[in-house]
Design a protein around this motif. Structure first.
Motif, mmCIF file in Angstrom:
data_model
loop_
_atom_site.group_PDB
_atom_site.id
_atom_site.type_symbol
_atom_site.label_atom_id
_atom_site.label_comp_id
_atom_site.label_asym_id
_atom_site.label_seq_id
_atom_site.Cartn_x
_atom_site.Cartn_y
_atom_site.Cartn_z
ATOM 1 N N GLN A 321 0.826 -1.207 0.000
ATOM 2 C CA GLN A 321 0.000 0.000 0.000
ATOM 3 C C GLN A 321 0.863 1.261 0.000
ATOM 4 O OE1 GLN A 321 -2.492 -0.864 3.415
ATOM 5 N NE2 GLN A 321 -4.169 -1.402 2.039
ATOM 6 N N GLY A 322 0.379 2.243 -0.734
ATOM 7 C CA GLY A 322 1.083 3.515 -0.780
ATOM 8 C C GLY A 322 2.070 3.624 -1.925
ATOM 9 N N VAL A 323 2.165 2.599 -2.748
ATOM 10 C CA VAL A 323 3.076 2.658 -3.900
ATOM 11 C C VAL A 323 2.252 2.963 -5.150
ATOM 12 C CG1 VAL A 323 4.726 1.405 -5.334
ATOM 13 C CG2 VAL A 323 4.670 1.023 -2.869
ATOM 14 N N LYS A 324 2.662 4.010 -5.846
ATOM 15 C CA LYS A 324 1.924 4.454 -7.025
ATOM 16 C C LYS A 324 2.085 3.436 -8.169
ATOM 17 C CE LYS A 324 1.543 8.369 -10.130
ATOM 18 N NZ LYS A 324 2.313 9.409 -10.772
ATOM 19 N N ASP A 325 1.015 3.244 -8.919
ATOM 20 C CA ASP A 325 1.083 2.333 -10.076
ATOM 21 C C ASP A 325 1.820 3.051 -11.214
ATOM 22 O OD1 ASP A 325 0.783 0.533 -12.068
ATOM 23 O OD2 ASP A 325 -1.366 0.231 -11.820
ATOM 24 N N GLU A 326 3.074 2.680 -11.414
ATOM 25 C CA GLU A 326 3.885 3.351 -12.439
ATOM 26 C C GLU A 326 4.104 2.482 -13.670
ATOM 27 O OE1 GLU A 326 7.401 4.400 -10.288
ATOM 28 O OE2 GLU A 326 6.496 6.209 -9.456
ATOM 29 N N ARG A 327 3.286 1.447 -13.805
ATOM 30 C CA ARG A 327 3.441 0.583 -14.978
ATOM 31 C C ARG A 327 3.102 1.366 -16.246
ATOM 32 N NH1 ARG A 327 -0.147 -4.354 -13.162
ATOM 33 N NH2 ARG A 327 -1.430 -2.630 -12.429
ATOM 34 N N SER A 328 3.893 1.183 -17.267
ATOM 35 C CA SER A 328 3.805 2.050 -18.455
ATOM 36 C C SER A 328 2.425 2.002 -19.103
ATOM 37 C CB SER A 328 4.882 1.650 -19.457
ATOM 38 O OG SER A 328 4.737 0.291 -19.797
ATOM 39 N N PHE A 329 1.789 0.853 -19.124
ATOM 40 C CA PHE A 329 0.508 0.755 -19.834
ATOM 41 C C PHE A 329 -0.610 1.528 -19.112
ATOM 42 C CE2 PHE A 329 0.581 -2.901 -16.942
ATOM 43 C CZ PHE A 329 -0.654 -2.792 -16.317
ATOM 44 N N ALA A 330 -0.419 1.744 -17.796
ATOM 45 C CA ALA A 330 -1.483 2.370 -17.001
ATOM 46 C C ALA A 330 -1.800 3.782 -17.468
ATOM 47 C CB ALA A 330 -1.100 2.368 -15.532
ATOM 48 N N SER A 331 -0.847 4.400 -18.199
ATOM 49 C CA SER A 331 -1.096 5.765 -18.668
ATOM 50 C C SER A 331 -1.485 5.808 -20.151
ATOM 51 C CB SER A 331 0.167 6.614 -18.440
ATOM 52 O OG SER A 331 1.260 6.007 -19.087
ATOM 53 N N GLU A 332 -1.644 4.618 -20.769
ATOM 54 C CA GLU A 332 -2.012 4.624 -22.192
ATOM 55 C C GLU A 332 -3.526 4.821 -22.341
ATOM 56 O OE1 GLU A 332 -0.115 1.773 -24.781
ATOM 57 O OE2 GLU A 332 1.312 1.254 -23.226
ATOM 58 N N ASP A 333 -3.929 5.399 -23.504
ATOM 59 C CA ASP A 333 -5.338 5.799 -23.630
ATOM 60 C C ASP A 333 -6.317 4.614 -23.738
ATOM 61 O OD1 ASP A 333 -4.483 4.987 -26.062
ATOM 62 O OD2 ASP A 333 -5.052 6.799 -27.166
ATOM 63 N N TRP A 334 -5.859 3.476 -24.208
ATOM 64 C CA TRP A 334 -6.773 2.332 -24.338
ATOM 65 C C TRP A 334 -7.045 1.649 -23.005
ATOM 66 C CZ3 TRP A 334 -4.724 -2.104 -22.407
ATOM 67 C CH2 TRP A 334 -3.327 -2.176 -22.312
ATOM 68 N N TYR A 335 -6.191 1.935 -22.038
ATOM 69 C CA TYR A 335 -6.231 1.188 -20.779
ATOM 70 C C TYR A 335 -7.429 1.601 -19.919
ATOM 71 C CZ TYR A 335 -4.947 -0.299 -16.067
ATOM 72 O OH TYR A 335 -4.959 -0.857 -14.814
ATOM 73 N N LYS A 336 -8.171 0.581 -19.497
ATOM 74 C CA LYS A 336 -9.291 0.832 -18.576
ATOM 75 C C LYS A 336 -9.121 -0.082 -17.375
ATOM 76 C CE LYS A 336 -12.374 2.226 -22.284
ATOM 77 N NZ LYS A 336 -13.325 1.766 -23.290
ATOM 78 N N PRO A 337 -9.010 0.486 -16.186
ATOM 79 C CA PRO A 337 -8.723 -0.352 -15.004
ATOM 80 C C PRO A 337 -9.879 -1.267 -14.622
ATOM 81 C CG PRO A 337 -9.129 1.924 -14.374
ATOM 82 C CD PRO A 337 -9.138 1.899 -15.866
#
Lengths: 367, 591
Positions: A321-337
């Motif tokens: 907990q407390g660690v930011k999700d810095e995975r590269s795909f997480a900022s791509e426009d197609w990505y939906k969590p």
């Protein structure tokens, strides 16, 4: 005469060599020293350097684990991480056999089965070790103080971006039943391997509460869509990347993201509801030959540096907990969590795993 | 005069009534001590692991292993339920089909290359046996790239050709089928049949065929009525070996057969041994099923090989007759052999090299997809460098040990033939009949409590156990070629047994022994089944790395490892040919 003597000597030498080889390992044992529960990283590192190495048994992808270990070695020079990939139940068996034979090789083990891990903790074969970040892991992602799931296991549908349209991807994302759309007939791959991730979809489909709102006889209906059946988890992913199949019905988020990172034309969706669960525990062996190095490595894996390394090399969703999700795909426009998380019922899991998997395999085999 | 008389084949037998030469040392004679030592080695390396593995079939199982309670449940379920019998049947039917096709094509190529005036004989000969020097697992990766239905290179090229010519060609090839499994296995097992048969065809006295032709028989009649019948024992022998090998292979049918729902017994053994819930007793019981077939086959093969020795006229002259002129049939003959070489050597090698240079799997080749990063990674990872070193070291040591042990065991079997030495030779060869996976389990359990466990040396033991049969059987044929008179005259002149071996037998049998050395080296480099269970962080080898990277979804890096492994093996073949002037076909069991 001379040659007879040589033969006799040779025979004697062979005999001694074989006798030596068969001397029980009990006489050459190495046992884990008692390590104070509050021993600091600095103190661990000082002693770990004398031990020199840490041996890791892992189920994970070898390249990723080697890369994570390289980050550790860069931070702690003088300690070599030796990674051996032994998958799933094989790893438990090997570890259990080695412990029983007092042949202690592994310092860190990486099991997937929570009941088995609990048993090993209670028997002392897995060490109780509270990592400094212990309180930042929820109970869901640790087994007492002996096992830590550093990443959440999340199934995804991996699709080839040149084969599946954004509209089709939305259909697959909105519901697990989206696959029954006639347009997907014969376009996807399933697998019949037995593993935690392989089972979690089946577990959801057969949930009596039917949280996914699936139609009756859903598994049979999936089979009627004529998927191509592969024997393991990785073949379908490779076939989707190559364009042979359009998408997998389901795979592992971490592999999908790593493949995308390497340039492969794949994206993925989290079908709703999405199982998010612990299935990949790291533990310190209770008989670790390098007890300080093992604990230092475990501390590091469970630290922010370890979490970031896992994100970078595995693309795993960190559970610290407390660690930011810095995975590269997480900022791509197609990505939906993930829209809705689904938590498996591990009691039902334990009771029905075998019969449920047989049902899935039978249905896919009769497709 | 010694109490033994040499038979035509060189085997020493006792003459009735002859007095035995008094032995000064009795049971402690050096020969007997050596035989005793060899017996211990064979029992420890080959037999005990097998006993350990089989024993597991008689325990009660839990979901994660075995209990200490004895049970016949696994044996019952494997031998008497339809589920396991169907896997068994699948293994048998696959083995039968692969064997029949391999025999037809392999014998056909052997006849063409040995008996006709086809051009480029030496090149064709080398290229025909080349698949033996490529790991089947590497070949499998290559054929997934080549033969997948929608993205395979073959269908892709055909589609492009169709487009160019103005019509569309539907995908013709799909490797992910039963037919695909048969295809890949035939490509890999054909060389075994080829080698068995061509050895006989080359060693055969040609006067029989010449007599037939002089009497007016045509080429076809001579081939079918004279040549092939003489080679029949060798062909049957090859058939049995291919049948045994194809029933025990599990990676190809397991991976490629899944879309067709095709499961063989050996793939089920793999799954029972490795996935939850574990069925270790079932795996062991299934192993016994494969074992009986293999032991029966081995026994039959030994009988046939002995018969072959009687039939085949190994005169040392070789084939000296005039080759059959092919005339206009030269081109069809070249196509038959050339097609095999293209599909078994050239295309898989191209595919595996391409795959190793790609960022990810793709049926479309564009410039931006290529990279050399996998090779950079290969040489930068310490684990991979260690694997390369371990692979080469183990191959060399396994080869050397198998040559020495195989030679000594065969020597005693042939020259001191009695129940003990014949049994010793049989026990030493039995491991050829045991699936590597089962052997690996037995080795693991046997050596778990010894310092060998977890080291590279347990792999050496596994390789020696697995390939000692080649050392024994091939050395045996080498020793049989040496007439006992030579040794006896040396003994009469005062030479010790060791001197006789060193100065007479070894120099004459040297080409065969070197061939065995390199053959075992190549086989060790390819070994995967037992190694998967026995390797540790201190003992990685290339074949296990290939598997691990492919199993983890890293096909391209696995391909790069496969390419290096293949280069290593081809290098060994070239060295044996050029530096030692020895053809590895000398190491076949047919001699």
């Amino acid at each position: 005469m001379g040659s007879n003597s040589i033969i006799r000597k040779a025979v004697l030498a062979c005999g001694i060599a074989f006798a030596g080889a068969l001397v029980p390992a009990a006489f050459t044992t190495a046992s884990a020293a008692e390590i104070a529960a509050d021993k600091s990283n600095d103190a661990l590192y000082a002693d770990a350097k004398a031990e020199g190495s840490v041996v890791v048994y892992t189920s994970n992808v070898l390249a990723g684990m080697n890369a994570v270990s390289a980050d550790f070695m860069a931070q702690y020079p003088g300690i070599t991480v030796e990674v051996t990939r032994i998958v799933g139940m094989q790893q438990y068996q090997r570890f259990a056999q080695e412990v029983a034979a007092n042949q202690n090789i592994a310092d860190i083990i990486n099991l997937t089965d929570k009941p088995v891990l609990t048993e090993l903790i209670n028997s002392g074969d897995v060490a109780r070790w509270k990592v400094p970040t212990f309180d930042r892991f929820t109970d869901e992602y640790k087994v007492e103080d002996g096992g830590y799931a550093l990443t959440a296991t999340i199934p995804v549908l991996i699709y080839n971006e040149t084969k599946v349209t954004p509209e089709e991807a939305d259909i697959l994302r909105n519901s697990w039943a989206g696959v029954l759309d006639p347009r997907f007939k014969g376009r996807f791959a399933v697998q019949t391997q037995k593993c935690g991730l392989c089972y979690v979809g089946v577990h959801l489909f057969l949930d009596p509460a039917n949280p996914a709102k699936l139609p009756d006889n859903f598994i049979e209906k999936v089979a009627a869509q004529e998927p191509v059946v592969y024997a393991d988890l990785t073949n379908p992913i490779d076939r989707v990347i190559a364009g042979e199949q359009d998408f997998t019905y389901w795979s592992w988020e971490a592999i999908a993201a790593t493949k995308r990172q390497s340039g492969a034309p794949v994206r993925f969706v989290y079908p709703d509801p999405t199982p998010v669960f612990a299935n990949n525990y790291f533990s310190v062996s209770g008989h670790a030959p390098h007890p300080n190095a093992a604990r230092l490595y475990m501390n590091w894996l469970a630290s922010e540096e370890g979490a970031k390394s896992f994100q970078k090399h595995f693309n795993g969703a960190t559970t610290l907990q407390g660690v930011k999700d810095e995975r590269s795909f997480a900022s791509e426009d197609w990505y939906k969590p993930v829209k809705t998380e689904y938590k498996p019922d591990f009691k039902r899991w334990g009771e029905n795993y075998v019969s449920d998997m047989e049902k899935w395999i039978d249905a896919m085999s009769k497709k | 005069m010694d109490a033994t008389t040499a038979t035509e084949t060189g085997t020493a037998v006792r003459t009735p009534g002859a007095r035995r030469r008094p032995d000064r040392h009795g049971w402690l004679a050096p020969d007997n001590l050596l035989i005793a030592a060899l017996s211990i080695v064979v029992v420890v390396i080959s037999i005990l692991p097998l006993i350990y593995a089989i024993d597991a079939a008689f325990y009660k199982e839990t979901m994660i292993g075995l209990t200490t309670q004895r049970s016949l449940k696994a044996i019952y379920e494997v031998y008497f339920t339809s589920e396991y019998l169907s896997y068994f049947w699948n293994a048998l039917s696959l083995g039968f089909i692969v064997t029949v096709i391999s025999v037809v094509y392999g014998v056909g190529m052997a006849l063409i290359i040995s008996r006709t005036d086809i051009p480029f004989k030496n090149t064709l000969d080398l290229l025909t046996i080349m698949p033996m020097f490529v790991s089947p697992f590497t070949g499998l990766i290559a054929w997934i790239s080549l033969g997948s239905e929608k993205t395979g290179f073959i269908n892709g090229v055909l589609a492009e050709v169709g487009n160019f010519l103005g019509f569309s060609i539907e995908p013709l090839v799909n490797i992910w089928t039963f037919g695909g499994i048969v295809w890949v296995m035939v490509l890999f097992f054909c060389p075994f049949v080829y080698l068995f048969t061509i050895g006989n065809l080359r060693g055969m006295d040609s006067t029989l065929e010449e007599a037939a032709r002089t009497s007016g028989a045509g080429t076809f009649y001579t081939l079918t009525r004279i040549t092939l019948p003489v080679c029949l024992p060798a062909i049957l022998s090859a058939s049995l070996l291919v049948f045994i090998l194809s029933t025990e292979v599990y990676t190809m049918p397991g991976i490629l057969g899944a879309p067709d729902g095709f499961v063989t017994l050996t793939w089920q053994i793999y799954k029972d041994s490795t996935t939850f819930p574990v069925h270790r007793a079932h795996a062991a019981a299934s192993g016994t099923m494969i074992l009986w077939i293999a032991v029966a086959g081995l026994w039959l093969q030994r009988r046939l090989t002995r018969k072959a020795e009687k039939f085949v006229t190994v005169t040392g002259k070789g084939f000296r007759g005039k080759p059959i002129p092919l005339g206009v049939m030269k081109w069809p003959a070249l196509i038959i052999v050339g097609a095999y070489i293209i599909f078994a050597d050239i295309l898989p090698l191209i595919a595996i090299v391409l795959s190793s240079l790609m960022k990810y799997s793709s049926g479309v080749l564009t410039a931006d997809i290529f990279t050399i990063s996998h090779y950079v990674k290969f040489f930068s990872l310490s684990e991979v460098r260690l694997a390369l070193w371990n692979t080469m070291m183990l191959a060399a040591l396994a080869g050397a040990v198998c040559v020495v042990l195989g030679f000594l065991i065969s020597y005693f079997e042939v020259r001191r033939s009695n129940r003990v030495t014949v049994t010793l030779a049989f026990l030493g060869t039995i491991s050829v009949a045991v699936p590597g996976l089962i052997y690996g389990i037995g080795m693991l359990w046997l050596y778990l409590k010894t310092p060998l466990y977890g080291t590279v040396w347990i792999l050496l033991l596994a390789f020696v156990a697995k390939y000692l049969p080649y050392g024994i059987l091939v050395s045996r044929s080498g020793i049989l070629q040496v007439h006992p008179d030579l040794e006896q005259s040396a003994r009469v002149h005062g030479a010790s047994p060791l001197r006789v071996i060193r100065s007479i037998l070894i120099p004459i049998a040297k080409p065969t022994l070197i061939a065995v050395l390199f053959f075992v080296m190549l086989s060790s480099i390819k070994e995967l089944s037992a190694s998967l269970l026995l390797y540790s962080q201190k003992s990685p080898i290339l074949s296990v790395l290939t598997w691990n990277y492919m199993d983890g979804g890293e096909y391209q890096f696995a391909s790069a490892v496969g390419v290096v492994q293949t280069i290593l093996m081809i290098g060994i073949v070239i060295i044996t040919r050029i530096a030692f002037r020895i053809k590895l076909e000398a190491a076949t069991l047919s001699k």
